[in-house]
Design an enzyme around this catalytic site. Structure first.
Site, PDB file in Angstrom:
ATOM      1  N   THR A  38       0.871  -1.187   0.000  1.00 18.13           N
ATOM      2  CA  THR A  38       0.000   0.000   0.000  1.00 18.13           C
ATOM      3  C   THR A  38       0.903   1.231   0.000  1.00 18.13           C
ATOM      4  O   THR A  38       1.971   1.215   0.598  1.00 18.13           O
ATOM      5  CB  THR A  38      -0.860   0.005   1.280  1.00 18.13           C
ATOM      6  OG1 THR A  38      -1.785  -1.060   1.187  1.00 18.13           O
ATOM      7  CG2 THR A  38      -1.606   1.322   1.474  1.00 18.13           C
ATOM      8  N   GLY A  96     -10.982  -2.077   2.871  1.00 18.79           N
ATOM      9  CA  GLY A  96     -10.064  -1.954   4.013  1.00 18.79           C
ATOM     10  C   GLY A  96     -10.095  -0.567   4.628  1.00 18.79           C
ATOM     11  O   GLY A  96     -11.051   0.193   4.455  1.00 18.79           O
ATOM     12  N   ASP A  97      -9.032  -0.244   5.333  1.00 18.76           N
ATOM     13  CA  ASP A  97      -8.952   1.053   6.022  1.00 18.76           C
ATOM     14  C   ASP A  97      -8.528   2.193   5.113  1.00 18.76           C
ATOM     15  O   ASP A  97      -8.800   3.366   5.417  1.00 18.76           O
ATOM     16  CB  ASP A  97      -7.939   0.959   7.174  1.00 18.76           C
ATOM     17  CG  ASP A  97      -6.546   0.597   6.647  1.00 18.76           C
ATOM     18  OD1 ASP A  97      -6.450  -0.369   5.862  1.00 18.76           O
ATOM     19  OD2 ASP A  97      -5.570   1.282   7.004  1.00 18.76           O
ATOM     20  N   ARG A 141     -14.977  -6.632  -0.027  1.00 21.18           N
ATOM     21  CA  ARG A 141     -14.272  -6.162   1.172  1.00 21.18           C
ATOM     22  C   ARG A 141     -13.571  -4.805   0.920  1.00 21.18           C
ATOM     23  O   ARG A 141     -12.888  -4.607  -0.063  1.00 21.18           O
ATOM     24  CB  ARG A 141     -13.239  -7.202   1.593  1.00 21.18           C
ATOM     25  CG  ARG A 141     -12.424  -6.839   2.830  1.00 21.18           C
ATOM     26  CD  ARG A 141     -11.076  -6.247   2.479  1.00 21.18           C
ATOM     27  NE  ARG A 141     -10.256  -6.019   3.679  1.00 21.18           N
ATOM     28  CZ  ARG A 141      -9.146  -5.306   3.676  1.00 21.18           C
ATOM     29  NH1 ARG A 141      -8.703  -4.753   2.576  1.00 21.18           N
ATOM     30  NH2 ARG A 141      -8.441  -5.142   4.781  1.00 21.18           N
ATOM     31  N   GLY A 187      -5.991  -3.927   7.526  1.00 19.09           N
ATOM     32  CA  GLY A 187      -7.008  -2.884   7.551  1.00 19.09           C
ATOM     33  C   GLY A 187      -8.105  -3.025   8.580  1.00 19.09           C
ATOM     34  O   GLY A 187      -8.579  -2.026   9.142  1.00 19.09           O
ATOM     35  N   THR A 223      -0.722   1.941   6.865  1.00 22.70           N
ATOM     36  CA  THR A 223      -0.655   0.698   6.090  1.00 22.70           C
ATOM     37  C   THR A 223      -0.573  -0.486   7.049  1.00 22.70           C
ATOM     38  O   THR A 223       0.103  -0.413   8.067  1.00 22.70           O
ATOM     39  CB  THR A 223       0.557   0.686   5.135  1.00 22.70           C
ATOM     40  OG1 THR A 223       0.643  -0.606   4.521  1.00 22.70           O
ATOM     41  CG2 THR A 223       1.879   0.975   5.857  1.00 22.70           C
ATOM     42  N   GLY A 224      -1.292  -1.546   6.716  1.00 22.96           N
ATOM     43  CA  GLY A 224      -1.289  -2.713   7.593  1.00 22.96           C
ATOM     44  C   GLY A 224      -2.594  -3.472   7.453  1.00 22.96           C
ATOM     45  O   GLY A 224      -3.347  -3.247   6.496  1.00 22.96           O
TER      46      GLY A 224
HETATM   47  N1  ASP Z   1      -4.342  -1.469   4.799  1.00 19.19           N
HETATM   48  C1  ASP Z   1      -4.525  -2.167   3.559  1.00 19.19           C
HETATM   49  C2  ASP Z   1      -5.875  -2.883   3.613  1.00 19.19           C
HETATM   50  O1  ASP Z   1      -6.196  -3.467   4.627  1.00 19.19           O
HETATM   51  C3  ASP Z   1      -3.446  -3.147   3.260  1.00 19.19           C
HETATM   52  C4  ASP Z   1      -2.039  -2.681   3.568  1.00 19.19           C
HETATM   53  O2  ASP Z   1      -1.818  -1.551   3.891  1.00 19.19           O
HETATM   54  O3  ASP Z   1      -1.111  -3.490   3.470  1.00 19.19           O
HETATM   55  O4  ASP Z   1      -6.566  -2.897   2.636  1.00 19.19           O
END
Ligand code: ASP
Length: 340
Positions: free
Chosen positions: A203, A233-234, A231, A257, A254-255
């Site tokens: 991301t 995400g965040d 789906r 979500g 990032t992570g």
């Molecule tokens: N945060 C992103 C999601 O959950 C994925 C990521 O940042 O690696 O869609």
């Protein structure tokens, strides 16, 4: 010794006492970017691949910084910086985005302006070449904050963005990751890939402070590998993956979500600064290394506060990142320590 930021703070206080605005005089700009966080280990990296990441991150951060120095607004700098990363197959955004369970790409992006508190986001879009540009268009040319799916695509078209074929985002590396995740899902009977390692990393995000003293943040992603059922995400959720408020800070996350949404990560960091008076670094560390770790959510953030201080904090093995601070110092990192 006084650094640029403390000189700025002193100056701001004196100007304020004289009833003058600091914003008109502010000139120091700064930028921090990320290209995803997760299990990024040196032992799994080839020197060529590492070099490719460092070069692309450097190119993007320098481009954004030069734009900011030339006096363009933070929104333009964020969009054009993120576009360098969306167009690179190295990252999970635009070209190189991860695949859904059904073998397509559904992209999410958002941006927020800390001066106006305006925000824009697109979610689950398949035919928009630059989701971050579409998020900016939603922010600036619609009365809404978040548009999804076909409606978002129709809006982008109405703003002159020609639709692209979903396959332009294809890469072999991400397809292999999909095959791996699908196999795991089918075996375990889970909704999507669960906790993901290298499969979802990449991301992208950018946070800046521009010459007007405005904080702007943006984030763009393909989401999680093998995601299902529409789906989201965040990354397109204002307050979770992206937040900006000139009175505190601006953040791009990032992570995993689902955790970032439930713990309202980006806004929580800025709220802690605003209401408890802690520094950006302390607020970011508490949320990422205490709150999220306890909850089991992996990932990280980049952020800038109203004085131009930068934070890049993550609880995973690594986070692709780069920054240029108000003194013009460039730093690039992949693992725990900066490469410089
Ligand atoms: N945060 C992103 C999601 O959950 C994925 C990521 O940042 O690696 O869609």
């Amino acid at each position: 010794m006084l650094n640029n930021v403390s000189i700025k703070s002193l100056l701001a206080a004196s100007l304020c006492a004289m009833g003058l605005s600091f914003q008109a005089l502010a000139a120091d700009v700064a930028i921090v970017i990320h290209g995803g966080a997760g299990t990024i280990l040196k032992k799994n990296m080839t020197p060529e691949r590492e070099k490719a990441y460092v070069e692309k991150l450097t190119e993007a951060v320098k481009k954004g910084y030069a734009l900011l120095q030339s006096g363009v607004d933070g929104e333009t700098a964020v969009v054009e910086t993120i576009q360098v990363l969306e167009q690179s197959p190295l990252f999970n955004a635009g070209i190189g985005a991860v695949y859904t369970f059904d073998g397509e790409h559904e992209l999410d992006a958002s941006m927020m302006h800390g001066g106006t508190l305006n925000a824009g986001a697109v979610a689950g879009v398949k035919t928009i070449a630059s989701p971050i540009a579409a998020a900016q268009a939603v922010m600036e040319h619609s009365p809404h904050v978040m548009l999804s799916g076909e409606g978002a695509e129709e809006f982008a078209l109405s703003r002159g963005m020609e639709p692209v074929d979903n396959h332009i985002f294809d890469t072999e590396r991400r397809y292999k990751a999909l095959e791996k995740a699908r196999e795991r899902i089918l075996k375990a009977g889970i909704a999507y890939g669960g906790q993901q390692g290298n499969e979802r990393i990449g991301t992208v995000g950018a946070v800046v402070i521009d010459k007007q003293g405005n904080l702007v943040a943006g984030t763009s992603t393909g989401g999680m590998t093998a995601k299902r059922y529409g789906r989201i995400g965040d990354s397109p959720v204002i307050g979770a993956g992206t937040w900006a408020d000139n009175s505190s800070c601006a953040v791009s996350a990032t992570g995993h979500g689902e955790y970032f949404i439930r713990y309202h990560v980006a806004a929580d960091i800025c709220s802690r600064m605003k209401y408890t008076g802690v520094s950006l670094d302390e607020a970011a560390n508490t949320v990422i290394n205490d709150v999220l770790v306890e909850a089991g959510g992996d990932g990280g953030i980049i952020a800038i506060d109203h004085d131009g201080n930068i934070a890049a904090v993550f609880n995973s093995a690594g986070m692709y990142r780069a920054q240029i601070d108000t003194d013009g110092k460039v730093k690039v990192g992949i693992y725990k320590d900066w490469i410089e």
